[in-house]
Design a protein around this motif. Sequence first.
Motif, PDB file in Angstrom:
ATOM      1  N   LEU A  60       0.814  -1.225   0.000  1.00  0.00           N
ATOM      2  CA  LEU A  60       0.000   0.000   0.000  1.00  0.00           C
ATOM      3  C   LEU A  60       0.843   1.268   0.000  1.00  0.00           C
ATOM      4  O   LEU A  60       0.298   2.376   0.026  1.00  0.00           O
ATOM      5  CB  LEU A  60      -0.914   0.033   1.233  1.00  0.00           C
ATOM      6  CG  LEU A  60      -2.139  -0.863   1.220  1.00  0.00           C
ATOM      7  CD1 LEU A  60      -2.992  -0.641   2.463  1.00  0.00           C
ATOM      8  CD2 LEU A  60      -2.978  -0.616  -0.025  1.00  0.00           C
ATOM      9  N   SER A  61       2.157   1.095  -0.005  1.00  0.00           N
ATOM     10  CA  SER A  61       2.993   2.287   0.124  1.00  0.00           C
ATOM     11  C   SER A  61       3.944   2.437  -1.057  1.00  0.00           C
ATOM     12  O   SER A  61       4.491   1.461  -1.550  1.00  0.00           O
ATOM     13  CB  SER A  61       3.803   2.180   1.430  1.00  0.00           C
ATOM     14  OG  SER A  61       4.518   3.367   1.629  1.00  0.00           O
ATOM     15  N   GLY A  62       4.104   3.657  -1.526  1.00  0.00           N
ATOM     16  CA  GLY A  62       5.085   3.927  -2.575  1.00  0.00           C
ATOM     17  C   GLY A  62       4.464   4.591  -3.790  1.00  0.00           C
ATOM     18  O   GLY A  62       3.241   4.719  -3.904  1.00  0.00           O
ATOM     19  N   VAL A  63       5.354   5.023  -4.679  1.00  0.00           N
ATOM     20  CA  VAL A  63       4.941   5.741  -5.889  1.00  0.00           C
ATOM     21  C   VAL A  63       5.471   4.984  -7.100  1.00  0.00           C
ATOM     22  O   VAL A  63       6.659   4.676  -7.179  1.00  0.00           O
ATOM     23  CB  VAL A  63       5.519   7.172  -5.888  1.00  0.00           C
ATOM     24  CG1 VAL A  63       5.079   7.925  -7.133  1.00  0.00           C
ATOM     25  CG2 VAL A  63       5.120   7.925  -4.628  1.00  0.00           C
ATOM     26  N   THR A  64       4.579   4.640  -8.033  1.00  0.00           N
ATOM     27  CA  THR A  64       4.981   3.916  -9.246  1.00  0.00           C
ATOM     28  C   THR A  64       4.281   4.547 -10.461  1.00  0.00           C
ATOM     29  O   THR A  64       3.465   5.453 -10.300  1.00  0.00           O
ATOM     30  CB  THR A  64       4.575   2.424  -9.174  1.00  0.00           C
ATOM     31  OG1 THR A  64       3.187   2.362  -8.869  1.00  0.00           O
ATOM     32  CG2 THR A  64       5.366   1.668  -8.119  1.00  0.00           C
ATOM     33  N   PHE A  65       4.611   4.028 -11.632  1.00  0.00           N
ATOM     34  CA  PHE A  65       3.925   4.460 -12.860  1.00  0.00           C
ATOM     35  C   PHE A  65       3.031   3.340 -13.353  1.00  0.00           C
ATOM     36  O   PHE A  65       3.350   2.161 -13.205  1.00  0.00           O
ATOM     37  CB  PHE A  65       4.932   4.773 -13.970  1.00  0.00           C
ATOM     38  CG  PHE A  65       5.763   5.990 -13.709  1.00  0.00           C
ATOM     39  CD1 PHE A  65       5.248   7.259 -13.953  1.00  0.00           C
ATOM     40  CD2 PHE A  65       7.048   5.882 -13.229  1.00  0.00           C
ATOM     41  CE1 PHE A  65       6.009   8.387 -13.719  1.00  0.00           C
ATOM     42  CE2 PHE A  65       7.820   7.002 -12.989  1.00  0.00           C
ATOM     43  CZ  PHE A  65       7.295   8.259 -13.238  1.00  0.00           C
ATOM     44  N   GLU A  66       1.902   3.711 -13.961  1.00  0.00           N
ATOM     45  CA  GLU A  66       1.070   2.726 -14.651  1.00  0.00           C
ATOM     46  C   GLU A  66       0.530   3.419 -15.891  1.00  0.00           C
ATOM     47  O   GLU A  66      -0.307   4.319 -15.782  1.00  0.00           O
ATOM     48  CB  GLU A  66      -0.069   2.281 -13.733  1.00  0.00           C
ATOM     49  CG  GLU A  66      -0.874   1.125 -14.285  1.00  0.00           C
ATOM     50  CD  GLU A  66      -2.006   0.758 -13.329  1.00  0.00           C
ATOM     51  OE1 GLU A  66      -1.735   0.244 -12.232  1.00  0.00           O
ATOM     52  OE2 GLU A  66      -3.164   1.033 -13.699  1.00  0.00           O
ATOM     53  N   GLY A  67       1.045   3.024 -17.061  1.00  0.00           N
ATOM     54  CA  GLY A  67       0.633   3.713 -18.284  1.00  0.00           C
ATOM     55  C   GLY A  67       0.954   5.188 -18.171  1.00  0.00           C
ATOM     56  O   GLY A  67       2.083   5.573 -17.860  1.00  0.00           O
ATOM     57  N   ASP A  68      -0.046   6.018 -18.391  1.00  0.00           N
ATOM     58  CA  ASP A  68       0.187   7.456 -18.306  1.00  0.00           C
ATOM     59  C   ASP A  68      -0.312   8.044 -16.986  1.00  0.00           C
ATOM     60  O   ASP A  68      -0.755   9.189 -16.930  1.00  0.00           O
ATOM     61  CB  ASP A  68      -0.439   8.182 -19.507  1.00  0.00           C
ATOM     62  CG  ASP A  68      -1.899   7.831 -19.659  1.00  0.00           C
ATOM     63  OD1 ASP A  68      -2.425   7.108 -18.779  1.00  0.00           O
ATOM     64  OD2 ASP A  68      -2.523   8.279 -20.633  1.00  0.00           O
ATOM     65  N   SER A  69      -0.231   7.222 -15.933  1.00  0.00           N
ATOM     66  CA  SER A  69      -0.625   7.718 -14.601  1.00  0.00           C
ATOM     67  C   SER A  69       0.477   7.471 -13.581  1.00  0.00           C
ATOM     68  O   SER A  69       1.258   6.528 -13.699  1.00  0.00           O
ATOM     69  CB  SER A  69      -1.883   7.013 -14.102  1.00  0.00           C
ATOM     70  OG  SER A  69      -2.985   7.349 -14.879  1.00  0.00           O
ATOM     71  N   LEU A  70       0.489   8.336 -12.591  1.00  0.00           N
ATOM     72  CA  LEU A  70       1.330   8.132 -11.419  1.00  0.00           C
ATOM     73  C   LEU A  70       0.438   7.433 -10.392  1.00  0.00           C
ATOM     74  O   LEU A  70      -0.699   7.864 -10.166  1.00  0.00           O
ATOM     75  CB  LEU A  70       1.738   9.514 -10.895  1.00  0.00           C
ATOM     76  CG  LEU A  70       2.999   9.654 -10.067  1.00  0.00           C
ATOM     77  CD1 LEU A  70       4.207   9.141 -10.845  1.00  0.00           C
ATOM     78  CD2 LEU A  70       3.202  11.132  -9.709  1.00  0.00           C
ATOM     79  N   VAL A  71       0.937   6.340  -9.815  1.00  0.00           N
ATOM     80  CA  VAL A  71       0.118   5.580  -8.871  1.00  0.00           C
ATOM     81  C   VAL A  71       0.722   5.722  -7.472  1.00  0.00           C
ATOM     82  O   VAL A  71       1.879   5.353  -7.256  1.00  0.00           O
ATOM     83  CB  VAL A  71       0.057   4.090  -9.273  1.00  0.00           C
ATOM     84  CG1 VAL A  71      -0.869   3.332  -8.332  1.00  0.00           C
ATOM     85  CG2 VAL A  71      -0.419   3.949 -10.714  1.00  0.00           C
TER      86      VAL A  71
END
Length: 271
Positions: A60-71
């Motif tokens: 549940l923690s952290g910052v990633t990319f998915e396609g053209d979104s920041l998750v």
Amino acid sequence: MIPAPFTYLRVGSVQEALDALAEYGDDAKLLAGGHSLIPLMKYRLATPKVLIDISGIAELSGVTFEGDSLVIGAATRHAIVEHSPVVKEHCRLLAYTASLVGDPQVRNRGTIGGSVAHGDSASDLPVSLLAMDAQFTAQGRNGTRTIAAADFFVGFWQTALTPNEVLINIKVPLAKQRWSYQKFTIRSQDWATVSSAVYGNAVALGAMADIPIRARDVESALLQGADISQAALLADHNTSPSSDTRASSDYRRHLARVLTEDGLREALARN
Ligand SMILES: Cc1cc2nc3c(=O)[nH]c(=O)nc-3n(C[C@H](O)[C@H](O)[C@H](O)COP(=O)(O)OP(=O)(O)OC[C@H]3O[C@@H](n4cnc5c(N)ncnc54)[C@H](O)[C@@H]3O)c2cc1C
């Protein structure tokens, strides 16, 4: 100022959290940073019998990319959002907004998911997320669903999440947009008396209704070619600000207009 007795349960995965929610039902509450829930419990405005601590769930923690979104994982702390090089590069509005949440102690414990799930119109992050058309991913025992920011906040401290769902993450579309976040407080490091977020042509307001709202009349006026001063005069249209110890309703209306004009000018200067 002492909470009613409760049982503390620390879970290690989203599945365990969902199982615990199913087992304890209305008696249970999820605990993330505790910086909204624990104060409510101390005032006995919330009296859950079981606290399910999700703050240690790595997924549940952290910052990633998915396609053209920041998750951004729901249990990502404000300080991580504030300082993340990725968020700073791709979503400056979000990093800046996180930097204005409370003080360093609050930002080191509080989470982005807790902030939006709490659903307080005077909170900072929901306003910017609404301006950015963020998407919220909720997981229940039957799977996940996506809720648009415009549909997420439904009433005073109420969201579209059901009691047996866990907010998993928040997706922010990647787009280089001009931006600004204006927050008026009566003390430093305080909740907003009124706030205004600008992202591209979107304008969102905090503490101007029971939920964070978009200033649609301002957005329409700008699209039709109105200048910033004229458009900002419409910021309090279709709002219902309360009068309380921080400000009168009229003063909040005035703040909405002024902060929106300041925000639009600042955003334009960043173009
Ligand atoms: C002194 C002080 C000053 C503050 N100043 C500000 C400020 O200036 N601006 C501002 O915006 N906020 C401010 N806050 C609030 C702070 O940002 C909180 O961290 C935030 O509102 C709640 O996040 P949390 O992780 O602490 O959530 P918690 O308190 O743990 O939970 C809040 C609610 O969300 C639910 N919840 C939490 N996570 C999830 C999830 N993943 N899925 C579903 N439900 C969930 C909980 O069950 C609970 O109902 C302040 C708080 C304090 C104590």
